[in-house]
Design an enzyme around this catalytic site. Structure first.
Site, mmCIF file in Angstrom:
data_model
loop_
_atom_site.group_PDB
_atom_site.id
_atom_site.type_symbol
_atom_site.label_atom_id
_atom_site.label_comp_id
_atom_site.label_asym_id
_atom_site.label_seq_id
_atom_site.Cartn_x
_atom_site.Cartn_y
_atom_site.Cartn_z
ATOM 1 N N LYS A 56 -45.920 17.076 21.857
ATOM 2 C CA LYS A 56 -45.073 15.963 21.479
ATOM 3 C C LYS A 56 -43.858 16.391 20.610
ATOM 4 C CE LYS A 56 -46.809 12.983 18.858
ATOM 5 N NZ LYS A 56 -46.345 13.587 17.379
ATOM 6 N N THR A 75 -42.566 19.396 20.428
ATOM 7 C CA THR A 75 -41.846 20.342 21.578
ATOM 8 C C THR A 75 -40.992 19.372 22.458
ATOM 9 O OG1 THR A 75 -43.501 21.852 21.360
ATOM 10 C CG2 THR A 75 -42.020 22.174 23.147
ATOM 11 N N ARG A 126 -40.624 14.769 11.247
ATOM 12 C CA ARG A 126 -41.412 14.941 9.871
ATOM 13 C C ARG A 126 -41.552 16.262 9.568
ATOM 14 N NH1 ARG A 126 -46.973 12.563 11.381
ATOM 15 N NH2 ARG A 126 -46.498 13.675 13.101
ATOM 16 N N LYS A 162 -54.370 23.394 13.017
ATOM 17 C CA LYS A 162 -53.117 22.980 13.936
ATOM 18 C C LYS A 162 -52.088 24.188 13.894
ATOM 19 C CE LYS A 162 -49.697 19.526 14.732
ATOM 20 N NZ LYS A 162 -49.053 18.138 14.375
ATOM 21 N N ALA A 183 -50.553 10.486 10.681
ATOM 22 C CA ALA A 183 -50.579 9.272 11.136
ATOM 23 C C ALA A 183 -51.701 8.478 11.320
ATOM 24 C CB ALA A 183 -50.013 9.193 12.765
ATOM 25 N N PHE A 195 -49.452 11.438 16.327
ATOM 26 C CA PHE A 195 -50.402 11.442 17.175
ATOM 27 C C PHE A 195 -50.201 10.625 18.459
ATOM 28 C CE2 PHE A 195 -52.838 12.535 13.204
ATOM 29 C CZ PHE A 195 -53.075 13.879 13.584
ATOM 30 N N PHE A 243 -47.677 22.659 31.688
ATOM 31 C CA PHE A 243 -47.954 24.122 31.221
ATOM 32 C C PHE A 243 -48.003 24.999 32.385
ATOM 33 C CE2 PHE A 243 -49.034 21.756 27.541
ATOM 34 C CZ PHE A 243 -49.445 22.434 26.737
ATOM 35 N N TRP A 276 -40.685 23.578 26.985
ATOM 36 C CA TRP A 276 -41.334 24.967 26.193
ATOM 37 C C TRP A 276 -40.623 26.086 26.757
ATOM 38 C CZ3 TRP A 276 -43.646 29.622 26.558
ATOM 39 C CH2 TRP A 276 -43.922 30.088 25.604
#
Length: 562
Positions: free
Chosen positions: A77, A79, A100, A111, A279, A307, A387, A415
């Protein structure tokens, strides 16, 4: 720029990127020299004077990026948020990004880094993921100063008659540390204070973080801090920061932190990184100050909420947008084939294998989040974050599903390709905004009862059949109604992994109820936190935390922040 072999890590890509001096980034914006406070060569804080000077300027259009329910497979998200901001620049739009600040808890935990990824990152990546400009430390200090002042007040005679069994204010630390969830303080005799049970939350769950992110200026920050409830007295009445007389001191500790942080992306798109409440246990959005300032400085603002749409987006739209008078122009819903296959029953170890049937089964999760965004009356685009392991058959199946269900969709490769890989998404977002089909409104009125507001969220956003309130929660509701707190928005604290409050129920669970075990009133922030299931406000570390891979070389360069 395209990666074909020897895939580099996010950290490698970030460290090989060439950053421009922050003064070059400033030159893209309507800023005065007096409004810039450089923090080294590549970071700066922006004075709140910007908002006063530009108060009559029309605000740019806000685009909210959210996602399907997260899985260990990753959705990307942040990215996509960065990539979309870069892509808007590439198609000739003046855009900024508002995100954030990462917490050291997840960075050092499971993470890892949280500054985007690949060729869609904000820089300097290492600084942003570590201590940055010290904002989270300032919030931690303000929180713990308040805790110390409460205990000192009791030690020095307890003029406010605080019931030491009903102190609600906890200390915080910006790390995952389960050993601090429940502690006993004040041991060692009379000079050490009054012994009592206490506990720690993670900094990003602190009400001061929420206050910080919802305040519109320094005076609003002080007003909100003054309203924070820290305890109840012997008559069971709330004791506030104002009663203690320390709102000025707390504001003083935060006077520099409240200024948004300006950085750049790999492609030199301006970005404001500021504030970072979780979140799943807080409201999950960057600061109102940063979002509003970006809207004054750019024509388009790409911002994110934590999230899935059931958590971050719901809170952005029901809490932040309501309080800050924001009207998002569009929502981007990020989905990956990998995550959808997990929602369809595939184990993480088998995600590289083609499985169209599981993908189709997992689309139920995507469908529910689409319905949530539609319930708010907002136009949206599904961003399929591609991906390299995704097969043609899987991509075709997802794109066909979106077409059959009239869901605007764009294949996204930010990405791997940066802004270039997000141009299709940027154009699609601009298209849905131009149609003008925006009837945004929060899902409930603040005047609705507490139970009604929670049931609205549970049924319309989660898909629950109903809500069960534990006896403690019902007792608190009665108390809140007497105190006049029942007219506040609701901030749900719920697992991020499931639409339900049971993290094992992936996909789109049905025939479930949401259990509210207790509330935590955040009167300074201006909402009531409803704790569901077994959600905790102080996470723990996994068996093999990300910290095990982190190091620094002889030249002071960070290693292992992925």
């Amino acid at each position: 720029m395209k990666i074909t072999t020897n895939v580099k890590s996010d950290l490698q890509i970030a460290q090989e990127a060439t950053m421009k001096p922050i003064t070059d980034i400033v030159s893209q914006l309507d800023l005065l020299e007096s409004e810039i406070e450089p923090y080294g060569h590549y970071k700066a804080k922006l004075s709140l004077d910007v908002m006063d000077r530009l108060h009559t300027k029309q605000e740019g259009k806000v685009i909210l990026v959210t996602a399907i329910s997260p899985t260990p497979a990753g959705e990307g998200k942040s990215t996509v948020t960065v990539g979309l901001g870069q892509a808007l620049h590439k198609v000739g739009k003046k855009a900024m990004i508002a995100m954030r600040e990462p917490s050291l808890g997840p960075v050092m935990g499971i993470k890892g880094g949280a500054a985007g990824g690949g060729y869609s990152q904000v820089l300097p990546m290492e600084d942003i993921n570590l201590h940055f400009t010290g904002d989270l430390h300032a919030i931690t200090t303000a929180n713990n100063a308040l805790a110390a002042l409460v205990d000192n007040h009791i030690h020095q005679g307890n003029e406010l008659r605080i019931d030491t069994r009903k102190i609600t204010w906890k200390r915080v630390v910006d790390l995952n540390d389960r050993a601090l969830r429940q502690v006993v303080i004040g041991l060692g005799g009379p000079v050490q204070g009054v012994p009592r049970e206490d506990g720690f939350d993670i900094t990003v769950a602190s009400e001061i973080m929420a206050v910080f992110c919802l305040a519109t200026d320094l005076q609003d920050l002080k007003r909100r801090l003054a309203r924070i409830v820290v305890a109840y007295n012997l008559d069971d009445q709330p004791v506030t920061v104002k009663d203690l007389g320390v709102e000025g001191a707390l504001t003083l500790l935060l006077k520099d932190a409240i200024k948004p942080n300006l950085v750049q992306t790999i492609e030199h798109t301006p970005a404001l990184i500021h504030g970072g409440p979780f979140a799943n246990i807080a409201h999950g959005c960057n600061s109102v100050v940063a979002t509003k300032m970006a809207a004054k400085l750019a024509d388009y603002v790409v911002t994110e909420a934590g999230f899935g749409a059931d958590l971050g987006a719901e809170k952005f739209l029901n809490i932040k947008a309501r309080m800050a008078d924001l009207k998002p122009e569009a929502v981007v819903l990020v989905a990956t084939i990998r995550a959808l296959k997990m929602h369809g029953g595939v184990d993480k170890a088998n995600l590289a294998e083609e499985n169209v049937d599981a993908l189709k089964a997992g689309m139920a999760n995507l469908q529910k989040h689409i319905e949530t965004i539609q319930a708010f009356g907002l136009p949206y685009v599904v961003a399929v974050n591609r991906f390299m392991t995704d097969t043609k058959a899987e991509v075709d199946a997802l794109m066909e599903w979106c077409e059959e269900n009239d869901a605007p969709v764009a294949l996204t490769e930010v990405w791997e390709k940066g802004g270039e890989g997000g141009q299709e998404l940027a154009k699609r977002v601009l298209q849905v905004m131009e149609k003008g089909e925006n009837t945004f409104a929060p899902l409930y009125h603040v005047s609705d009862s507490i139970q009604s507001k929670i049931e609205t969220i549970a049924k319309k956003v989660y898909g629950a059949t109903g809500v069960e309130f534990a006896p403690k929660a019902l007792k608190q509701i009665a108390q809140f109604e007497k105190l006049g707190w029942d007219n506040l928005p609701i901030c749900m604290a719920k697992t991020q992994y499931s639409l339900s409050d049971d993290q094992t129920k992936l996909g789109r669970p049905t025939n479930f109820t949401i259990t509210i075990r207790e509330f935590r009133p955040s009167i300074g922030a201006g909402f009531l936190v409803a704790l569901t299931g077994s959600i905790m406000t102080m996470p723990g570390l996994p068996k093999k935390p990300a910290a095990l891979n982190m190091d620094v070389d002889e030249n002071g360069q960070a290693l292992g922040i992925f």
